[in-house]
Design an enzyme around this catalytic site. Structure first.
Site, PDB file in Angstrom:
ATOM      1  N   THR A 182       0.706  -1.160   0.005  1.00 39.40           N
ATOM      2  CA  THR A 182      -0.083  -0.289   0.309  1.00 39.40           C
ATOM      3  C   THR A 182       0.765   1.325  -0.038  1.00 39.40           C
ATOM      4  OG1 THR A 182      -1.770   1.228   1.005  1.00 39.40           O
ATOM      5  CG2 THR A 182       0.126   0.404   2.442  1.00 39.40           C
ATOM      6  N   ASN A 384     -11.683  15.075  -3.517  1.00 35.39           N
ATOM      7  CA  ASN A 384     -11.342  14.445  -4.678  1.00 35.39           C
ATOM      8  C   ASN A 384     -11.991  14.866  -5.826  1.00 35.39           C
ATOM      9  OD1 ASN A 384      -9.689  12.194  -3.881  1.00 35.39           O
ATOM     10  ND2 ASN A 384     -11.058  11.537  -2.339  1.00 35.39           N
ATOM     11  N   SER A 389      -5.556  14.654  -8.044  1.00 37.12           N
ATOM     12  CA  SER A 389      -4.628  14.042  -7.316  1.00 37.12           C
ATOM     13  C   SER A 389      -4.362  12.596  -7.947  1.00 37.12           C
ATOM     14  CB  SER A 389      -4.627  14.308  -5.943  1.00 37.12           C
ATOM     15  OG  SER A 389      -6.035  13.676  -5.472  1.00 37.12           O
TER      16      SER A 389
END
Lengths: 389, 389
Positions: A182, A384, A389
Site C-alpha cells: 500500500t 477528490n 491528485s
C-alpha cells in the site's frame, strides 16, 4: 519513532519545488550497513508506475543501499521516458552516495500522467543528501516529505524481543485499497537478517496489515512497501521475531493511514466471524467496507444494518458459503440483526465515537477476517472533486 | 406512455400511509387478458427480500394476473413473518380481483429490516383496487406510488413493427447495481406471446439495459423486473420483435434511473472497445464506473484520466487480457491518454455537459461493452447519510 530509530540509518526530507505549495517533497532513506538487505512488495495494479517498474528489478537481488522518494508527481503512465527518469534519479542518488544505481530504490506519489521536472527533482536529491541525519528529526522530515493529501506524517517503531529495532514511515490518504502493498512505506531494522528472511517477514506482515485497509476500493499505480535491514545492532533475529516486529510497525502505520483517510469522520473496523475460511471472511469484510451506502450511513451516524446485510449478500456463494437466514450483525456491540432478522432496536447503537465496530457473524464455520476502512463524507467528495491528485 | 398504454391493462397508485409524507405508496398493475403470461427476473443478491421470494415462486408457472407494489418499506430481512406478510398481501389482492394468490406478484421497496404495517398496506390495496383505470393517468399514478428517493416518475412505451405495444414503469435512484435485474420495474405488452417467449425476451432485454447501469455498485435485496403480456391486441409477435420492444422500453427506463440517480450531476457513459471479449470489456467498464475517485473527479469537472487508467488496471488479466502500455482513453472526445502515455492536454476536455463520455480502447481485440453510471457528489453523501433508506 521512525526509519532512523533503528541503528544504521540516515534520512532527510526537503522542499525541492515539485509541490507548488513549497512543502517538503523529496526524501532519502539511506542504509549505512553493515548489511544492505532489502525486500519490497508492490501494487497489484496492472498499471504500474515507472518507479515501481524500476524498484521491482532493483530489489530483485535482495539488496538496496537507499530509497529516494518524491511527492508532487506519481511518474505513472509516462512511458519509456518516465522509466528513464526513474533510472536517472537512481543513478544521480547513487553518485551522491557512492553506491550502485541498482541499489537505489525509487518511489513517487502524486498526479498520474505527468512527467516529473527532473532538474527540480535532482536538485532536491542533492539538497536531501546534504542534510542526511541519523537523528529523530531527520526521520520525521522524510515522513513529511512524502505526504500528499495526508494531514499528518505517519511514523512508528518497536523493539523486538531480543532487542533489535524496527521503524517505519508511510504516506497515503486516498486511492487506498492495496493488493500486496500500500502506498509508500519504508520500514527499517537494525536486526541481522538475510534477504530471504526479510522478504518472508515483510510479506507476512503486509498480508495482515496494509492488505487489510481499504479506504476507497481504489488501488494505486505506485504502491510500494520497502524493508531495509542494516544489521547495525548485531542482533540476529528469527523470521518469527522479525515478522512480529515488522507486523507491529506495519499495523500502526496501516491504522494511521485509515485514520487520516481523505475526509473520514469514522474509522470503521469490519470483523467477520464464523466463516468457512479466512478468504471467505475477508471477502465479506471487504465487500462491506467498499459499500458506499454503508459508508455514507456511518458518516451520518446511522447503524443502517440493512445496507451491511445487502453488501454481504453481494459476495458469491462460491467465495463465501453461508446461509443469509443465519447471518447476524452487531454495530458497536448492539446486535441489530439476529439470524437474518430484526434484532435489537437500532436506536440503541451509539455511533458518536470515531471508531465504529461492525461485526458480522456468518454462522458457517470458525474462520475470521477483518478490514479497516473509513466512512464516506462530504469532505471526501470535496477533496477528490476539487483537486487533481 | 406507461403500463396502461398497451391494451388489456389497468393500474392505480394511491397514498396508503406507509410513507410518513403522505405521498402515494401503493400501486397495482392488473392484466385483464385474454392472456395472463408473465416473466420476471430478480436481484442476484443472496439476501432476498420476502416479496422477491414470494414472486419468484409465484411467477414460476409463467402466469400472473396482477402485481402489487409498495414503497415505504422493503420487507427484507424480516424472516418467516415477512414472507407471511407478502403471502397475505397476495391473498388479499387476489380476493379483490377474484384471482388466485399464486397469480399475484408482490414488490416492495424502502428501508430494510422493518416489518410492513399490514393493516395500512392492505387498506391501501383496497383503495387502489377501487380506482383501477386503463387510462394514462392511472399508469402514471402507479409510477408515482413506487418512488422512494426518485425525483421523477419513470415511464416509457413503444410500438413494435407489427403494431403491438410495450409499456413500463420503473423506480430506482440508489443501491443501483443490478445483476439480472434492477429495482422495481413492471413492463406490459398487449402482444400475443407465450411464457417462454416472454421470459426469453425479458432476459435478452435486461442483459443489455438494466444490467448495464451501475449507479453506486450497491446491489439491492429487492430488485425485480416483471413483464406481463395480455394478448389484447391480438397481434402475434416473434421473440425478436418482442425483445426489440422490451429492450427499447427497458433502455429508456434504465437511462432514466441513472439520470435520476441520487445526487448525480453527470450521467457517465463508459464505453470500452477493442477488448478480447464482451465480458472483458464490461469488466473494465464496470470497474471504472465503480471507482469513487473517477466519480468524484467527474463531479468536479476534472477529466482525471490517471484515475480511469488506475481503475482499469485493477481488473485481473485473467478476466480482461490487455497490455496497459497500449491502453488509450478519450474523455468527451479528447484523447487524453494515448497508448499508456500522456495524450492531448486535459485542459481541452469540456466537462460541463450533463453527459460525460469515457472511451477506453484496450487495443486487444474487437469486442465492446458499456456501462452507464453517474458521478459521486456532495448530494449523494447528503442523501445517504442524512436519511435511512
Amino acid at each position: 519513532m521512525s526509519v532512523t530509530t533503528p541503528q544504521g540509518f540516515r534520512a532527510a526530507g526537503v522542499p525541492a519545488g515539485l509541490k507548488s505549495t513549497g512543502a517538503p517533497d523529496v526524501a532519502l532513506v539511506v542504509n549505512d550497513g553493515p548489511l544492505d538487505v532489502a525486500a519490497a512488495v508492490f501494487t497489484g495494479n496492472r498499471v504500474q508506475a515507472a518507479p515501481v517498474q524500476w524498484s521491482r528489478q532493483a530489489v530483485a537481488d535482495g539488496r538496496a543501499t537507499a530509497v529516494v522518494l518524491n511527492s508532487g508527481g506519481a511518474n505513472a503512465c509516462t512511458g519509456p521516458e518516465g522509466f528513464a527518469d526513474s533510472h536517472r534519479t537512481a543513478e544521480h542518488v547513487a553518485a551522491l552516495l557512492e553506491a550502485s544505481a541498482q541499489d537505489v530504490l525509487v518511489c513517487s506519489t502524486g498526479l498520474i500522467g505527468v512527467r516529473l521536472p527532473m532538474d527540480t527533482l535532482l536538485a532536491g536529491t542533492d539538497a536531501a543528501a546534504a542534510v542526511l541525519g541519523a537523528d529523530a528529526a531527520s526521520g520525521e522530515a522524510a515522513a513529511h516529505a512524502i505526504m500528499t493529501t495526508d494531514t499528518v506524517a505517519k511514523t512508528a517503531s518497536t523493539t523486538t524481543a531480543s532487542g533489535a529495532v524496527v521503524g517505519g514511515i508511510a504516506k497515503g490518504a486516498g486511492m487506498l485499497a492495496p493488493q500486496l502493498a500500500t502506498m509508500l512505506v519504508v520500514l527499517t531494522t537494525d536486526a541481522v537478517v538475510d534477504a530471504t528472511t526479510a522478504d518472508a517477514a515483510l510479506r507476512a506482515a503486509t498480508a495482515v496489515t496494509f492488505d487489510r485497509v481499504d479506504s476507497d476500493a481504489c488501488m494505486s499505480t505506485n504502491d510500494t512497501v520497502i524493508l531495509l535491514a542494516s544489521g547495525a545492532s548485531g542482533i540476529e533475529v528469527s523470521l518469527e521475531e522479525l515478522a512480529d516486529g515488522v507486523r507491529e510497525v506495519s499495523g500502526v502505520l496501516a491504522r494511521a493511514l485509515v485514520a487520516d483517510a481523505e475526509g473520514a469522520s469514522h474509522d470503521v473496523h469490519v470483523v467477520v466471524t464464523s466463516a468457512t475460511t479466512e478468504v471467505a471472511a475477508l471477502a465479506v469484510a471487504r465487500e462491506i467496507s467498499r459499500s458506499n451506502l454503508v459508508k455514507t450511513a456511518i458518516a451520518g451516524n446511522d447503524p443502517n444494518w440493512g445496507r451491511i446485510v445487502a453488501a454481504a449478500g453481494c459476495v458469491p456463494e462460491s467465495v463465501a458459503p453461508y446461509d443469509p437466514a443465519q447471518l447476524s450483525v452487531r454495530v458497536n456491540g448492539v446486535q441489530v440483526c439476529r439470524a437474518g432478522e430484526v434484532g435489537e432496536p437500532r436506536e440503541l447503537v451509539d455511533m458518536t465515537p470515531r471508531e465504529t465496530l461492525v461485526e458480522v457473524d456468518l454462522a458457517a464455520g470458525t474462520a475470521t477476517g477483518d478490514i479497516w476502512t473509513n466512512d464516506l463524507t462530504h469532505a471526501y467528495v470535496e477533496e477528490n472533486s476539487a483537486y487533481s491528485s
